[in-house]
Design a protein around this motif. Structure first.
Motif, PDB file in Angstrom:
ATOM      1  N   GLU A 181       0.848  -1.287  -0.235  1.00 41.99           N
ATOM      2  CA  GLU A 181       0.077  -0.057  -0.054  1.00 41.99           C
ATOM      3  C   GLU A 181       0.764   1.241  -0.097  1.00 41.99           C
ATOM      4  N   CYS A 182       1.949   1.293   0.639  1.00 45.44           N
ATOM      5  CA  CYS A 182       2.785   2.337   0.534  1.00 45.44           C
ATOM      6  C   CYS A 182       3.183   2.867  -0.616  1.00 45.44           C
ATOM      7  N   ILE A 183       3.125   2.126  -1.586  1.00 44.20           N
ATOM      8  CA  ILE A 183       3.373   2.446  -2.954  1.00 44.20           C
ATOM      9  C   ILE A 183       2.810   3.773  -3.455  1.00 44.20           C
ATOM     10  N   ALA A 184       1.526   4.028  -2.990  1.00 45.02           N
ATOM     11  CA  ALA A 184       0.679   4.873  -2.998  1.00 45.02           C
ATOM     12  C   ALA A 184       1.219   6.261  -2.638  1.00 45.02           C
ATOM     13  N   VAL A 185       2.153   6.383  -2.021  1.00 45.39           N
ATOM     14  CA  VAL A 185       2.799   7.584  -1.701  1.00 45.39           C
ATOM     15  C   VAL A 185       3.546   8.326  -2.697  1.00 45.39           C
ATOM     16  N   SER A 186       3.838   7.567  -3.945  1.00 43.39           N
ATOM     17  CA  SER A 186       4.612   8.460  -5.155  1.00 43.39           C
ATOM     18  C   SER A 186       3.833   7.876  -6.451  1.00 43.39           C
ATOM     19  N   TYR A 187       3.130   6.563  -6.296  1.00 46.41           N
ATOM     20  CA  TYR A 187       3.028   6.040  -7.690  1.00 46.41           C
ATOM     21  C   TYR A 187       1.893   5.172  -7.414  1.00 46.41           C
ATOM     22  N   PRO A 188       0.544   5.949  -7.524  1.00 50.41           N
ATOM     23  CA  PRO A 188      -0.635   4.961  -7.072  1.00 50.41           C
ATOM     24  C   PRO A 188      -1.136   4.224  -8.114  1.00 50.41           C
ATOM     25  N   THR A 189      -0.708   4.180  -9.258  1.00 47.42           N
ATOM     26  CA  THR A 189      -1.179   3.422 -10.551  1.00 47.42           C
ATOM     27  C   THR A 189      -0.110   2.511 -10.857  1.00 47.42           C
ATOM     28  N   PHE A 190       0.931   2.386  -9.923  1.00 52.57           N
ATOM     29  CA  PHE A 190       1.958   1.482 -10.285  1.00 52.57           C
ATOM     30  C   PHE A 190       1.709   0.003 -10.768  1.00 52.57           C
ATOM     31  N   PHE A 191       0.675  -0.569  -9.900  1.00 52.22           N
ATOM     32  CA  PHE A 191       0.387  -2.046 -10.298  1.00 52.22           C
ATOM     33  C   PHE A 191      -0.468  -2.129 -11.477  1.00 52.22           C
ATOM     34  N   GLU A 192      -1.273  -0.968 -11.869  1.00 48.71           N
ATOM     35  CA  GLU A 192      -1.949  -1.178 -13.095  1.00 48.71           C
ATOM     36  C   GLU A 192      -1.078  -0.802 -14.164  1.00 48.71           C
ATOM     37  N   HIS A 193       0.150  -0.382 -14.205  1.00 51.68           N
ATOM     38  CA  HIS A 193       0.937  -0.026 -15.321  1.00 51.68           C
ATOM     39  C   HIS A 193       1.703  -1.368 -15.413  1.00 51.68           C
TER      40      HIS A 193
END
Ligand code: S3P
Length: 428
Positions: free
Chosen positions: A409-421
């Protein structure tokens, strides 16, 4: 817990990485300081930048968010109101440190605090030079740690030589310098990111920069303007590495910010002989952008140290993963600053990549990696650090088994669409 099983997929397609975190923070800060209306396009809706918006709303600044467009309306710092609540900066070092510089020269009393990670990060590197300007800052351990209480006051300009290359320290001093009497001078031995200097000019101020010396006269009034936020090269970095190490891959990224003071990873990828094209869109833009294409590459080890470090400091975790796939040895040095990021990134990177079977050792100021190594599955931790979490996910693309990540979840700090990409690129 997130379980990832990508079966060594290839990655193909085009993505646009989200807006630059450093520039998004500054766009709101400058918009709040300036007189008039500021409009921002391409704003990063990451948790860190939302913390910055939240702090300024508490100071009474009108901020409207519509998708990635933000509108800030202000009549300047003197119209801000003393907040009844504590300003909460979440996980964001940039918010905490730059706000300290901004708040020091107001006529307000404010209190700032953040999450557990922020509570361990050194703030005296900012509080000490600000105190030389006359700032009144109190906090745990002589102002080293949050919560911090700031009694705004009149400031005097200083001539300051920075002991560490840090854009956050430089920016906090320059922002305090806006309200200080006299000319503020900041000297850096290695050039750190210059978004603050560029944005001061965009908002109508005059700033002189010559060979590591930034000087800037206090009392200048900023005027609202339009800010175009480029894609974040620190987010693109994860897919630059993914494209280079995953089999049969080609990833195109458009609108990637390639400001020289940030683009050290491009130099390293070239040095490691990555198969990459960089086509600049507009060199004259306030923040230049490019379309970057990366393909599966045969890489060679390298040494990363010295003046390039501040130009790629946030990319070192993912460069360490890249080095596990390069032929020969990669040495990363002069990077002690990694120890005081969202977590100790030397220890975290080494511990987590070792769990996957990498040949990697920590040193006092970096790490040494031997490659190439086939990575295996494993159970990894992000330490609540977005960049360690993303490194783990990109590693999972090339492991021969499943990777579990404790806190994605912490990835949303800088890249909320990371897993979608990742999904978009894997599916093609
Ligand atoms: C930043 C500066 C860097 C960087 C951080 C963002 C900025 O920190 O690591 O992610 O926006 O100014 P330091 O100034 O501590 O090096």
């Amino acid at each position: 817990m997130k379980t990832m099983n990508y079966n060594k997929a290839s990655l193909n397609g085009t993505i646009q990485v989200p807006g630059d975190k450093s520039i998004s923070h500054r766009s709101v800060m400058f918009g709040a300081i300036a007189q008039g209306v500021t409009t921002v396009e391409g704003f990063l809706l990451g948790e860190d930048c939302l913390s910055t918006i939240d702090c300024f709303r508490k100071l009474g600044v009108q901020i409207d968010v519509d998708g990635n467009n933000v509108r800030i309306e202000s009549v300047g710092i003197d119209a801000w109101r003393e907040p009844a609540e504590v300003l909460y900066t979440g996980n964001s070092g940039t918010t905490t440190r730059l706000m300290l510089g901004i708040l020091a020269g107001t006529n307000l009393h404010t209190v700032m605090t953040g999450d557990a990670s922020i509570g361990k990060r050194p703030m005296r590197r900012v509080a000490d030079p600000l105190r030389l300007m006359g700032a009144q800052i109190a906090g745990r351990d002589q102002g080293q740690f949050t919560p911090l209480a700031i009694q705004g006051t009149k400031l005097q300009a200083i001539d300051y030589t920075m002991p560490v290359a840090s854009a956050q320290v430089k920016s906090a001093i320059l922002l305090a310098g806006l309200r200080a009497e006299g000319t503020t001078i900041v000297r850096e031995s290695e050039t750190s990111r210059d978004h603050t200097e560029r944005m001061l000019r965009q908002f109508g101020a005059q700033v002189d920069v010559t060979e590591g010396v930034v000087s800037f006269k206090g009392g200048q009034v900023l005027t609202g303007t339009h800010v175009k936020v480029p894609g974040d090269i620190s987010s693109a970095a994860f897919f630059l590495v993914a494209g280079a190490i995953a089999p049969d891959s080609e990833i195109v990224m458009t609108n990637v910010g390639v400001n020289e003071t940030r683009a050290g990873i491009i130099d390293v990828l070239r040095e490691m002989e990555a198969d990459m094209d960089v086509v600049i869109d507009d060199e004259q833009a306030a923040e230049p952008t490019a379309t970057v294409t990366i393909r599966t590459s045969s890489l060679k080890g390298t040494t990363i140290g010295g003046a390039i470090i501040p130009r790629l400091i946030d990319e070192i975790p993912i460069l360490a993963l890249l080095a596990t796939q390069a032929n020969g040895q990669t040495i990363i040095r002069d990077a002690e600053e990694l120890k005081v990021k969202e977590t100790n990134r030397i220890d975290a990177v080494v511990a987590e990549l070792k769990k996957l079977g990498a040949d990697i050792e920590a040193t006092d100021d970096g790490m040494i990696i031997n490659g190439p190594t086939q990575l295996h599955g494993g159970s990894l931790k992000s330490y609540g650090d977005h960049r360690i979490g993303m490194m783990a996910a990109i590693a999972a693309l090339i492991t021969d088994g499943e990777v579990e990540l404790d806190d994605a979840e912490c990835i949303a700090v800088s890249y909320p669409t990371f897993f979608e990409h990742i999904e978009t690129l894997v599916k093609k």
